[in-house]
Design a protein around this motif. Sequence first.
Motif, mmCIF file in Angstrom:
data_model
loop_
_atom_site.group_PDB
_atom_site.id
_atom_site.type_symbol
_atom_site.label_atom_id
_atom_site.label_comp_id
_atom_site.label_asym_id
_atom_site.label_seq_id
_atom_site.Cartn_x
_atom_site.Cartn_y
_atom_site.Cartn_z
ATOM 1 N N SER A 1 10.942 2.801 5.040
ATOM 2 C CA SER A 1 9.621 2.916 4.436
ATOM 3 C C SER A 1 9.736 3.763 3.178
ATOM 4 O O SER A 1 10.534 4.717 3.128
ATOM 5 C CB SER A 1 8.602 3.535 5.406
ATOM 6 O OG SER A 1 8.986 4.852 5.755
ATOM 7 N N PRO B 1 7.865 -1.979 6.980
ATOM 8 C CA PRO B 1 6.421 -2.247 7.076
ATOM 9 C C PRO B 1 5.775 -2.626 5.751
ATOM 10 O O PRO B 1 4.879 -3.460 5.727
ATOM 11 C CB PRO B 1 5.856 -0.922 7.613
ATOM 12 C CG PRO B 1 7.010 -0.234 8.245
ATOM 13 C CD PRO B 1 8.216 -0.640 7.485
ATOM 14 N N CYS B 2 6.220 -1.998 4.671
ATOM 15 C CA CYS B 2 5.697 -2.342 3.342
ATOM 16 C C CYS B 2 6.829 -2.964 2.536
ATOM 17 O O CYS B 2 7.760 -2.264 2.126
ATOM 18 C CB CYS B 2 5.147 -1.092 2.642
ATOM 19 S SG CYS B 2 4.423 -1.436 1.022
ATOM 20 N N HIS C 1 -1.506 -0.445 2.938
ATOM 21 C CA HIS C 1 -0.452 0.339 2.300
ATOM 22 C C HIS C 1 -1.056 1.233 1.227
ATOM 23 O O HIS C 1 -1.997 0.836 0.537
ATOM 24 C CB HIS C 1 0.600 -0.580 1.664
ATOM 25 C CG HIS C 1 1.014 -1.725 2.528
ATOM 26 N ND1 HIS C 1 1.739 -1.561 3.686
ATOM 27 C CD2 HIS C 1 0.780 -3.067 2.409
ATOM 28 C CE1 HIS C 1 1.944 -2.754 4.243
ATOM 29 N NE2 HIS C 1 1.370 -3.673 3.493
ATOM 30 N N SER D 1 2.711 2.919 6.802
ATOM 31 C CA SER D 1 3.768 2.000 6.358
ATOM 32 C C SER D 1 4.510 2.585 5.172
ATOM 33 O O SER D 1 5.684 2.287 4.946
ATOM 34 C CB SER D 1 3.162 0.646 5.989
ATOM 35 O OG SER D 1 2.255 0.778 4.897
#
Length: 394
Positions: A76, A111-112, A279, A307
């Motif tokens: 992340s 996640p991002c 995000h 994220s």
Amino acid sequence: METDSSEEEEEQPVRIPLGHRPVVFAVPGSEELAARASHYLGWQRGLCSFSTFDNGEISVKIEETVTNHDVFVFFSRSDSAAEPAFSLMQLMFCINALKGESPYRLTVVMPCLEYARQDRKMDAGRGIPVQLVLRCMKRAGADRYLTLDLHNEAQVAFAPQNTVLDELCARRYLAAAVRHALGEAALDRAFVCATSGGGMTMTRRMAAELCIGFMMVDHMRPKAGGRGELKIQCSEPPERVESVIVVDDIFDTCGSLAKVCRALHAFAPRAKLYAVASHGYFSSFAHTLCKELVNGCNLQWLAVTNSVEQSGSMQRFCNIGLGNHLRVIDISRLLAGAAMRIYLGASVNQPRFRDIGPKDHDPVLQTLTSPRIALARRSTEEGGRPPGPPPMRL
């Protein structure tokens, strides 16, 4: 485990793959998210070291064997750890070092997805960086990717050949945070609004999740050749609008958010504004712009998931007196549930999993992290015969 032939296909018990022990690694800046997910998973944290030579070159060493293991690498963005390009290189070197130890499978939990907004050629001479990032990770040794709320849902097609890009949705986690903060009574006169930059589909889903009204901001040009302006389209008069939740996928410089908040404040001056996104980058002078919105547009708070690591953003908000106006929603349980299903060979796209909220029962996580299953894993690793766990339904 044996199954009854009369059972339906969806009722088949799942065989737990004890032969490929899962292990979790984290790139610098991602340790907190990996630790939170490991808490739900009950998996071992892998040991690896990252260093930088005096000439700027990166060195990564895996401190334990991962041969035939099911490896999950968490990544992340963290502005406090390193710039994004440097962190990506650390990730590439980590993946390559792990692949050299012959793991059973290597899944990147990002996640991002970095460079997600650069997903098309707007004019000649430009590339598609997000596609290159995925290809580089595949070349380094990644077999699968796990991400959250892509900027464009079509980006799942960017997954290189023989790899899978799984997209999760944080809608239920964001909705739960809004419902907890506002209360059911305040939601009766609340509306969900999309930013001018897009996110219409995500906003409609959020409105359906909260069971509240929907409004939109549209660019209007009063006359030909005139300057465009934002116009609020709402089915209710302004005096009936008490709360508005602005939804977007990414808060970066917050320029689009500022335009929408100002248009909403002009439309319904007494309405309280809230902003949620999957995000949060909060780059450049986003924190000072948010302070202007708090003081001038009745913006109550902003909420984003973790994220992206938010310690740097939180510090900047605290420095200008907005420490209570930035809220971070933990999605580690969502990532843990998906990682467990990948480990079991189950799909993460089933509605029964995607509809699980932060407070809902997750049968897979709570069953597989029970003491009985932990004892079975330890017995297998020590060469013994584990007790047979009861059939588990996904």
